[in-house]
Design a protein around this motif. Structure first.
Motif, mmCIF file in Angstrom:
data_model
loop_
_atom_site.group_PDB
_atom_site.id
_atom_site.type_symbol
_atom_site.label_atom_id
_atom_site.label_comp_id
_atom_site.label_asym_id
_atom_site.label_seq_id
_atom_site.Cartn_x
_atom_site.Cartn_y
_atom_site.Cartn_z
ATOM 1 N N ALA A 25 0.836 -1.193 0.000
ATOM 2 C CA ALA A 25 0.000 0.000 0.000
ATOM 3 C C ALA A 25 0.871 1.242 0.000
ATOM 4 C CB ALA A 25 -0.900 0.014 1.229
ATOM 5 N N GLY A 75 -6.947 -0.076 -0.194
ATOM 6 C CA GLY A 75 -7.807 0.185 0.954
ATOM 7 C C GLY A 75 -9.213 0.600 0.581
ATOM 8 N N ALA A 102 -8.307 -0.275 11.537
ATOM 9 C CA ALA A 102 -7.616 -0.168 10.242
ATOM 10 C C ALA A 102 -6.337 -0.991 10.260
ATOM 11 C CB ALA A 102 -7.322 1.298 9.925
ATOM 12 N N ALA A 110 -4.910 -1.975 6.830
ATOM 13 C CA ALA A 110 -5.240 -0.771 6.075
ATOM 14 C C ALA A 110 -4.782 0.491 6.790
ATOM 15 C CB ALA A 110 -6.745 -0.711 5.825
ATOM 16 N N GLN A 140 -4.078 3.535 4.840
ATOM 17 C CA GLN A 140 -5.152 3.950 3.953
ATOM 18 C C GLN A 140 -6.377 4.489 4.684
ATOM 19 O OE1 GLN A 140 -4.601 3.856 0.796
ATOM 20 N NE2 GLN A 140 -2.801 2.557 0.677
ATOM 21 N N ARG A 141 -6.677 3.926 5.839
ATOM 22 C CA ARG A 141 -7.907 4.299 6.547
ATOM 23 C C ARG A 141 -7.605 4.462 8.034
ATOM 24 N NH1 ARG A 141 -10.041 -0.263 3.656
ATOM 25 N NH2 ARG A 141 -10.403 -1.366 5.621
#
Length: 573
Positions: A25, A311, A516, A521, A524-525
């Motif tokens: 990511a 994500g 997350a 993630a 991303q989040r």
């Protein structure tokens, strides 16, 4: 956000707090800067306060969203540069924006089932619960199963488990099967037991217990592994029914302010419906899912966990959910010592230590994430032993989890951090259980019970959820329980075992950035920062660590830049 909390976030959550991306990511950009505002944003929201959960820039006034991602976080004046002719502008003075709230342990499909079947939640006696069944039977064809959930004998006079007699009287021509509020006991009538072929000669299955009368006949209550004796005879739900229930539950979750859930245990048939909904763009809430049960382990090597490098996926299946023991309320939680209020039992290990170790290795070798339900101190120790047996760092690398971690021996509390194991906990379990948990455990075992503060202080990662439909879906109830350790009437004064309370930012982190991380993630989040996915929950006022949390309105919910719940808005000129 205090300097102490900022430092704690950086130290306790490691890569999460520092913004390091999960494998594959992209790393997020700086939180207080953004690229040149061209093209304009699709959505600009200004509010009284933006709680970013970013230790480098904890508060802001506005958020600009372009596509699925956040383009800007900062002042209301700065956000004006992102407004174009087609930008949707939402002005919400006095409101608060937080990262999209995520339930780290829920049963979304189970909520859908509960919304469509008779509920006996809150019934104050077996007869009151049976009256709900009698009403349902009036509209059902003879012989059709009546299923439901929610009974709790702890609320009844004498707190004794029921017998099948009240259900027999309520629905003599319908098989009836009602799950206890925690899902770890089943109450069945005589028709259901006949359909299942259960009688005096039926033996207790491994990891299960059939409650019996003086003559050895089943009373109608089945604990943990014994529930399958009856439930195996209940007809399966067709795909159209599963779809309807998922969508209904998703709307309920969104109305509670949730942008995502960790779906703790689904079968392949339900997974197929989730995938179809996500592929068609019809799944309105993010679902991070775990396959249910040991029966799916053997085929795991032939499967691959889902990847979500950006994500933005609405459905991800990356884990497996297993059960080490039952629940405290039904005395199925596996304890190191006998129950204080029933010394003849120490609960049930649904998987012994060897089986847990084999399962952990199989899941790890297949590259999946393992989440194991463990409530009692004996079960928690067995799970930690199984994770440790994998070898140094392996459980941490795969982000293995213990679900609930309710009763943990003080000797085992430091092992979560040492092994890198996530403690997935539910604050409202503590406030629901506190009236009777001391009787189950005895005072000496409360030291490691519902020990959120102790786990955080040890350096462990703690994720919060609700376990709905066991508890209510609202994450605000969880935040309130976490910061007060009181019930809705404010009892007990000062909170139950108040030394385990969290402050508001710590509790909020456990419903945002922590889930997350648990879902791979964290890059991303879970925060409000440029480059992050635009999952946002907008609240009707700023949050305070008191009873007002419970009554705070949900003003707006944004999932991937799409407004799923909208207030008044205007178009830019």
């Amino acid at each position: 956000m205090s300097n102490v909390l900022r430092a704690a976030l950086l130290s306790l959550f490691g890569s999460l707090a520092l913004g390091c991306a999960s494998p594959g990511a992209p790393a997020p950009g700086p939180p207080a800067r953004a690229a040149a505002p061209s093209p304009p944003a699709d959505l600009v929201i200004t509010a009284g306060v933006v709680r970013t959960m970013d230790p480098r820039s904890p508060r802001a006034e506005a958020v600009a969203v372009r596509g699925e991602r956040i383009a800007f976080v900062g002042s209301a004046a700065g956000a004006k540069a992102f407004v174009g002719p087609a930008t949707r502008v939402v002005e919400l003075p006095g409101r608060a924006i937080v990262p999209g709230l995520v339930d780290g342990h829920a049963h979304l499909y189970g909520l859908g089932v509960a919304l469509e079947t008779p509920s006996v939640r809150g019934a104050r006696s077996a007869e009151e619960a049976a009256a709900v069944v009698a009403e349902a039977a009036k509209t059902r064809p003879r012989g059709e199963w009546i299923t439901g959930r929610g009974w709790d004998q702890n609320l009844w006079p004498g707190a004794a488990f029921p017998t099948h007699a009240p259900l027999d009287a309520a629905a003599p021509e319908h098989p009836v099967a009602l799950r206890r509020v925690d899902g770890h006991a089943l109450w069945a009538n005589a028709a259901a037991m006949r359909a299942a072929g259960v009688g005096r000669g039926t033996h207790d299955p491994p990891g299960g217990r059939i409650l019996r009368g003086a003559a050895g006949e089943p009373t109608g209550v089945f604990i943990d592994g014994a529930m399958a004796l009856v439930e195996a005879k209940i007809p399966a739900d067709p795909p159209a029914v599963r779809e309807r229930r998922i969508l209904r539950a998703a709307e309920e979750a969104l109305s509670s302010g949730l942008t995502g859930v960790h779906e703790m245990g689904v079968d392949d048939e339900t997974v197929a419906v989730y995938r179809a909904l996500a592929a068609a763009g019809r799944l309105p809430i993010r679902v991070y899912a775990y396959l249910a049960g040991a029966g799916r382990l053997q085929g795991l090597r032939e499967r691959a966990p889902d990847a979500d490098a950006t994500g933005t996926a609405m459905f991800v299946l990356r884990g497996v959910k297993l059960f080490a023991d039952g629940a405290l309320g039904s005395r199925g939680a596996a304890l190191l010592e006998p129950y204080a209020d029933e010394p003849s039992t120490s609960g049930l290990l649904l998987m012994d230590r060897e089986a847990l170790a084999r399962a952990a290795r199989l899941v790890a070798d297949a590259g999946f994430q393992l989440a194991v339900h463990a409530i009692g101190d004996r079960a928690n120790r067995a799970v930690l032993d199984a994770f440790e047996a994998l070898g140094p760092g392996r459980a941490a690398a795969l982000r293995f989890r213990v679900e609930h971690a309710q009763i943990v021996s003080p000797d085992d509390l430091p092992r979560f951090a040492a092994l890198g194991v996530i403690a997935s906990m539910q604050p409202t379990h503590a406030t629901s259980d506190m009236p009777w948990a001391p009787a189950r455990l005895g005072a000496h075992r409360l030291k490691g019970a519902y020990a959120w503060r102790s786990l955080l202080a040890s350096g462990a990662r703690v994720v919060f959820g609700s376990d709905f439909p066991v508890e209510e879906p609202s994450p605000l109830l969880g935040l309130y329980a976490a910061v007060t350790r009181q019930d809705l009437s404010g009892q007990p004064p000062g909170g139950w075992m108040p030394e385990e309370r969290l402050d508001l930012d710590e509790a909020l982190l456990a419903f945002t950035a922590a889930p997350a991380y648990a879902a791979w993630a964290e890059g991303q989040r879970g925060r409000i920062a440029p480059g992050y996915v635009a999952d946002l929950t907008v609240l009707g006022r700023d949050l305070s660590p008191d009873r007002s949390l419970v009554d705070t309105p949900i003003e707006m919910v944004v999932v991937g830049g799409r407004v799923a719940r909208a207030p008044r808005d205007r178009r830019a000129p």
